[in-house]
Design an enzyme around this catalytic site. Structure first.
Site, PDB file in Angstrom:
ATOM      1  N   ALA A 288     -20.593  -5.522 -22.152  1.00  0.00           N
ATOM      2  CA  ALA A 288     -21.453  -5.028 -21.073  1.00  0.00           C
ATOM      3  C   ALA A 288     -20.978  -5.514 -19.716  1.00  0.00           C
ATOM      4  O   ALA A 288     -21.031  -4.801 -18.716  1.00  0.00           O
ATOM      5  CB  ALA A 288     -22.883  -5.492 -21.328  1.00  0.00           C
ATOM      6  N   ILE A 290     -17.899  -6.543 -18.690  1.00  0.00           N
ATOM      7  CA  ILE A 290     -16.564  -6.225 -18.167  1.00  0.00           C
ATOM      8  C   ILE A 290     -16.484  -4.745 -17.811  1.00  0.00           C
ATOM      9  O   ILE A 290     -16.646  -3.878 -18.655  1.00  0.00           O
ATOM     10  CB  ILE A 290     -15.483  -6.563 -19.207  1.00  0.00           C
ATOM     11  CG1 ILE A 290     -15.529  -8.063 -19.505  1.00  0.00           C
ATOM     12  CG2 ILE A 290     -14.104  -6.169 -18.714  1.00  0.00           C
ATOM     13  CD1 ILE A 290     -14.740  -8.486 -20.707  1.00  0.00           C
ATOM     14  N   ASP A 334       4.040   8.833  20.149  1.00  0.00           N
ATOM     15  CA  ASP A 334       5.007   9.388  21.094  1.00  0.00           C
ATOM     16  C   ASP A 334       4.355  10.543  21.819  1.00  0.00           C
ATOM     17  O   ASP A 334       3.413  11.132  21.301  1.00  0.00           O
ATOM     18  CB  ASP A 334       6.200   9.972  20.317  1.00  0.00           C
ATOM     19  CG  ASP A 334       7.161   8.899  19.878  1.00  0.00           C
ATOM     20  OD1 ASP A 334       7.245   7.899  20.575  1.00  0.00           O
ATOM     21  OD2 ASP A 334       7.805   9.101  18.837  1.00  0.00           O
ATOM     22  N   ASP A 621      10.677   8.695  15.822  1.00  0.00           N
ATOM     23  CA  ASP A 621      11.605   9.681  15.276  1.00  0.00           C
ATOM     24  C   ASP A 621      13.053   9.223  15.280  1.00  0.00           C
ATOM     25  O   ASP A 621      13.822   9.557  14.402  1.00  0.00           O
ATOM     26  CB  ASP A 621      11.467  11.020  16.018  1.00  0.00           C
ATOM     27  CG  ASP A 621      11.549  10.861  17.528  1.00  0.00           C
ATOM     28  OD1 ASP A 621      11.935   9.768  17.976  1.00  0.00           O
ATOM     29  OD2 ASP A 621      11.223  11.814  18.256  1.00  0.00           O
ATOM     30  N   ASP A 625      13.837   3.644  16.571  1.00  0.00           N
ATOM     31  CA  ASP A 625      12.400   3.465  16.344  1.00  0.00           C
ATOM     32  C   ASP A 625      12.115   2.708  15.052  1.00  0.00           C
ATOM     33  O   ASP A 625      11.000   2.247  14.845  1.00  0.00           O
ATOM     34  CB  ASP A 625      11.686   4.830  16.257  1.00  0.00           C
ATOM     35  CG  ASP A 625      11.555   5.479  17.613  1.00  0.00           C
ATOM     36  OD1 ASP A 625      11.561   4.743  18.616  1.00  0.00           O
ATOM     37  OD2 ASP A 625      11.432   6.715  17.674  1.00  0.00           O
ATOM     38  N   ASN A 728     -21.586   2.722 -22.191  1.00  0.00           N
ATOM     39  CA  ASN A 728     -20.492   2.605 -21.215  1.00  0.00           C
ATOM     40  C   ASN A 728     -19.662   3.869 -21.134  1.00  0.00           C
ATOM     41  O   ASN A 728     -19.334   4.354 -20.052  1.00  0.00           O
ATOM     42  CB  ASN A 728     -19.565   1.458 -21.615  1.00  0.00           C
ATOM     43  CG  ASN A 728     -19.994   0.164 -20.957  1.00  0.00           C
ATOM     44  OD1 ASN A 728     -20.966   0.159 -20.203  1.00  0.00           O
ATOM     45  ND2 ASN A 728     -19.293  -0.903 -21.245  1.00  0.00           N
ATOM     46  N   ASP A 732     -20.640   5.410 -17.847  1.00  0.00           N
ATOM     47  CA  ASP A 732     -19.811   4.686 -16.872  1.00  0.00           C
ATOM     48  C   ASP A 732     -18.534   5.432 -16.513  1.00  0.00           C
ATOM     49  O   ASP A 732     -18.418   5.996 -15.434  1.00  0.00           O
ATOM     50  CB  ASP A 732     -19.411   3.322 -17.445  1.00  0.00           C
ATOM     51  CG  ASP A 732     -20.447   2.257 -17.147  1.00  0.00           C
ATOM     52  OD1 ASP A 732     -21.592   2.639 -16.852  1.00  0.00           O
ATOM     53  OD2 ASP A 732     -20.097   1.074 -17.216  1.00  0.00           O
TER      54      ASP A 732
END
Ligand code: ATP
Length: 767
Positions: A288, A290, A334, A621, A625, A728, A732
């Site tokens: 339950a 985990i 830029d 570009d 850079d 679960n 879940d």
């Protein structure tokens, strides 16, 4: 097979040996044959896990191991007590279904990442069937004729045919970071190191300067880098910071679960319950507590997110960038092409002391020279159908010259015999043209200040004048007038020589020039960029414009885009050089526009923002850079005009070069982060609920038993592992997956970004 020493061979020999043709390249048929023979131009990939290995890997998970132990024990107990092994079978079915879901998610995530890798892989320009083509680098075959330009990433080994100021950085092969000058001649020596094979280019090197053509000699594992590929560490799978946090969280929860289990187990024993019975309850609790699937679901959310980003023109190369994008607080962009359309048209010209509309300009000696300069000192290609290909600044100049009835014959009349290519550091470009055997003309164009510094006089109504200082006042006035109207201004100068300049002379050729005039071209702002800047404002993201253009032009455009209100928010590269790093860090919030900067300044700007705790996205570009792209938290390279080098350094590639794309990527990043947090909250709250139910049930059974008059407390069954597992699986994992597709919250771009230091995986912006 003995490898050929291509560097010892004449070009014609190489051409013959590789059955190619320098002018027309390979034919489609030849390419196919060669691909058959040599395969794709790829380095061998690390072996991928097959589906069975993937399936087995799922069983390494902590929670799964606990479940398997539980299954075995319930099996043993079941057989011992004669109750059968139904529990074991049910637990194992759940474990297997979970593993199948895990494998499916992993494969989907892997596929979308592979598709991304393909999208962001390198390109190469080649001549095939007599035409220039841009192809993915993996399709190169030996014999292909490659066209090399500044900023290219070399993806195969090549023998150079023509080298014009060609320099290549080969540090990944030789460890030498200084670029090596390249040439086309034959090397006579037999045994020489890679670093000395100056007539070859090698896969994985970068072209830092110049241009040229070359023949592909080796591809894939046959290249020099291929030979050492085994030694190179393969790219490791990256875990994003969030995934790391999730793994940590999973472990903490696991330890907490074990602690609770032990507590409950001991409590049960005190209540007089059977140890085996208590063991099963404790296992139910562990199951339950985990949250299985936490990491798996977050991976799938990220993978689906990056696929969505591709549709919005942003290719994310590295998964962690998605999270960083969502937390960006500053975007440095830029100007040319990103904030503006990069559709340039020359509007005005200044010459002979007059500033006029180019359309109504009347031809005279100076304007004629200016136009020759504009079309000749220019790398635009005139295609067969008459259209122009090249840098928009230069195509605009060529178009202007064509509008004055000049045609392509000019290229033959005044052939280019030497050049100093444009670079954004010098902001100048120069070419030398042959007029006759003892007359050569040097044409230079570039930034107004940069060019004027190299002029000794000017040309006025057919006469040379040397009182340039006096004339400068007028030049600056007109320059400013054009810049105020958001025009990008370029200046032109020339000089004549009676001899062909030697290589050494070229290095200092940009001096003693005669000023001819200037032109002003418009480059309208992108409308979507204006809206994106507005969006950034409401989202608490600062937009900063960085440009090599003139300050006044930059201010005019920034005002139109809503980036700047007061002119004192703009600073130039030379002003920036006057202030220290500390000062810049202190005042960086003041500046929204950096004009006349060179790429080196970009690194300082990024660092100054980062020193203030900001998360910076930076666009770029050019070759220069790349340091800034690497320094920034998110480097964004231009997909269209960007060099391969910039793309290599970046985390994200913008396929449409558009500022608005950076902003929508940030938006998408925020949505993805939100959804992962939703998944975490959902899974953890479900698990906490289950833990509380089990915990209280165990704790309170004696009490209830008393109330209801049950005497044998030990016989009361709390929830069993299979019950919890069923809950679960149904409530879940599957609903959590649905959250991955959740649309963005309506406030996604109206709330402020959270600083990473205050970001917690338990806290969403809107709660
Ligand atoms: P960005 O805004 O993206 O930095 P930019 O075009 O303003 O782009 P650069 O390309 O570095 O920045 O150009 C800087 C300056 O160099 C320009 O303002 C112009 O004066 C000059 N320049 C640009 N292109 C050329 C070219 N092809 N030849 C000569 N000079 C150029």
């Amino acid at each position: 097979m003995e490898k050929e020493n291509w560097f010892n061979q004449e070009i014609s020999e190489v051409e013959k040996n590789l059955e190619t043709n320098l002018k027309t390249g390979l034919t489609t048929e030849q390419v196919e044959q060669k691909r058959e023979k040599y395969g794709l131009n790829e380095l061998k990939q690390q072996k991928k896990k097959n589906i069975f290995q993937k399936f087995l890997a799922q069983f390494k998970d902590f929670s799964i191991i606990i479940l398997i132990i539980a299954a075995i024990i319930s099996g043993i107990v079941g057989i011992a007590e004669g109750e059968g092994i139904t529990d074991t079978i049910v637990i194992m079915i759940v474990v297997i279904v979970n593993a199948i879901i895990g494998v499916a998610q992993e494969s989907k995530a892997e596929k979308s990442l592979e598709a991304l890798q393909k999208l962001s892989s390198h390109a190469a320009k080649v001549i095939r069937n007599g035409k220039t083509e841009v192809i993915p680098a993996r399709e190169l075959v030996p014999g292909d004729i490659a066209i090399i330009e500044t900023g290219d990433y070399i993806s195969a080994d090549l023998r150079i045919v023509e080298a014009i100021n060609l320099k290549s950085q080969e540090s990944s092969l030789t460890g030498e970071s200084v670029p090596v000058e390249k040439m086309s001649g034959v090397i006579d020596k037999k045994e020489i190191g890679i670093g000395d094979r100056t007539n070859m280019l090698f896969s994985s090197s970068l072209i830092t300067y110049g241009r040229g053509t070359a023949i592909v000699t080796e591809t894939g594992m046959e290249t020099e880098v291929g030979r050492i590929a085994e030694m190179l560490s393969n790219t490791e799978e990256q875990e994003t910071p969030l995934q790391k946090k999730l793994n940590k969280l999973g472990k903490t929860l696991g330890i907490a679960a074990i602690a609770i289990c032990i507590f409950i187990f001991i409590l049960g024993l005190f209540q007089g319950k059977e140890p085996i019975h208590m063991f099963m309850t404790a296992v139910s609790l562990a199951v339950a507590a985990i949250p299985e699937g936490l990491v798996a679901v977050s991976t799938i959310v990220l993978a689906i997110g990056v696929q969505k980003m591709v549709k919005r023109n942003a290719i994310v190369k590295k998964l962690p960038a998605v999270e960083t994008l969502g937390s960006a607080t500053v975007i440095c962009s830029d100007k040319t092409g990103t904030l503006t359309q990069n559709k340039m048209t020359v509007k005005k010209a200044f010459w002979n002391g007059r500033l006029e509309d180019i359309e109504s300009a009347e031809m005279d000696n100076e304007l004629q020279q200016l136009i020759y300069n504009a079309i000749l000192c220019n790398d635009t290609k005139v295609l067969e159908d008459g259209s122009l290909a090249g840098d928009p600044t230069e195509t605009a100049l060529t178009q202007m010259a064509f509008n004055f009835k000049l045609d392509s014959s000019i290229y033959g009349d005044m052939p280019r015999i030497a050049e100093v290519p444009f670079d954004s550091e010098r902001k100048l470009m120069t070419t030398v043209h042959k007029i006759s055997d003892n007359l050569y003309r040097v044409y230079t164009k570039g930034g107004v200040d940069e060019l004027l510094k190299r002029c000794k006089g000017y040309s006025l109504n057919g006469n040379y004048r040397n009182d340039l200082e006096r004339y400068k006042k007028e030049i600056y006035e007109k320059n400013e007038e054009m810049a105020r109207n958001a025009l990008r201004v370029l200046a032109f100068g020339y000089k004549e020589l009676d001899h062909r300049p030697e290589k050494e002379e070229l290095e200092t050729i940009e001096k003693d020039l005669i000023f001819l005039g200037m032109v002003g071209m418009i480059d309208p702002p992108r409308q979507e960029a204006k809206r994106a800047v507005e969006k950034c404002k409401t989202a608490g993201i600062k937009t900063v414009m960085i440009t090599g253009d003139h300050k006044i032009t930059a201010i005019a455009i920034a005002k139109q885009l809503g980036i700047l209100e007061n002119e004192d928010e703009a600073i130039t590269g030379s002003e920036l050089e006057q202030i220290s790093d500390e000062e810049l860090t202190k005042n960086v919030r003041k500046y929204s526009v950096y004009a006349r900067v060179s790429p080196e300044h970009k690194v300082r700007i990024v660092k100054a923002w980062q020193a203030n705790g900001e998360i910076v996205a930076m666009t770029g570009d050019g070759v220069n850079d790349s340091p800034a792209l690497k320094t920034a938290n998110i480097g964004c390279a231009m997909g269209i005009v960007g060099t391969e080098v910039a793309k290599e350094a970046a985390d994200v590639i913008l396929t449409d070069d558009n500022f608005a794309t950076v902003v929508s990527a940030v938006e998408e990043g925020r949505r993805i982060y939100d959804n992962i947090l939703k998944v975490i909250q959902f899974l953890i709250s479900c698990n906490i609920g289950e833990v509380i139910v089990l915990f209280l049930a165990t704790l309170l059974t004696p009490l209830f038993a008393k109330w209801f008059g049950i005497i044998n407390v030990a016989a009361i069954e709390v929830l069993l592992p299979i019950h919890i597992l069923w809950i679960n699986l149904v409530t879940d994992s599957l609903p959590a997956l649905a959250l991955a597709f959740d649309p963005a919250n309506s406030d996604i771009m109206t709330r402020k970004p959270l600083k990473p230091s205050t970001r917690s995986i338990y806290k969403r912006h809107d709660i």
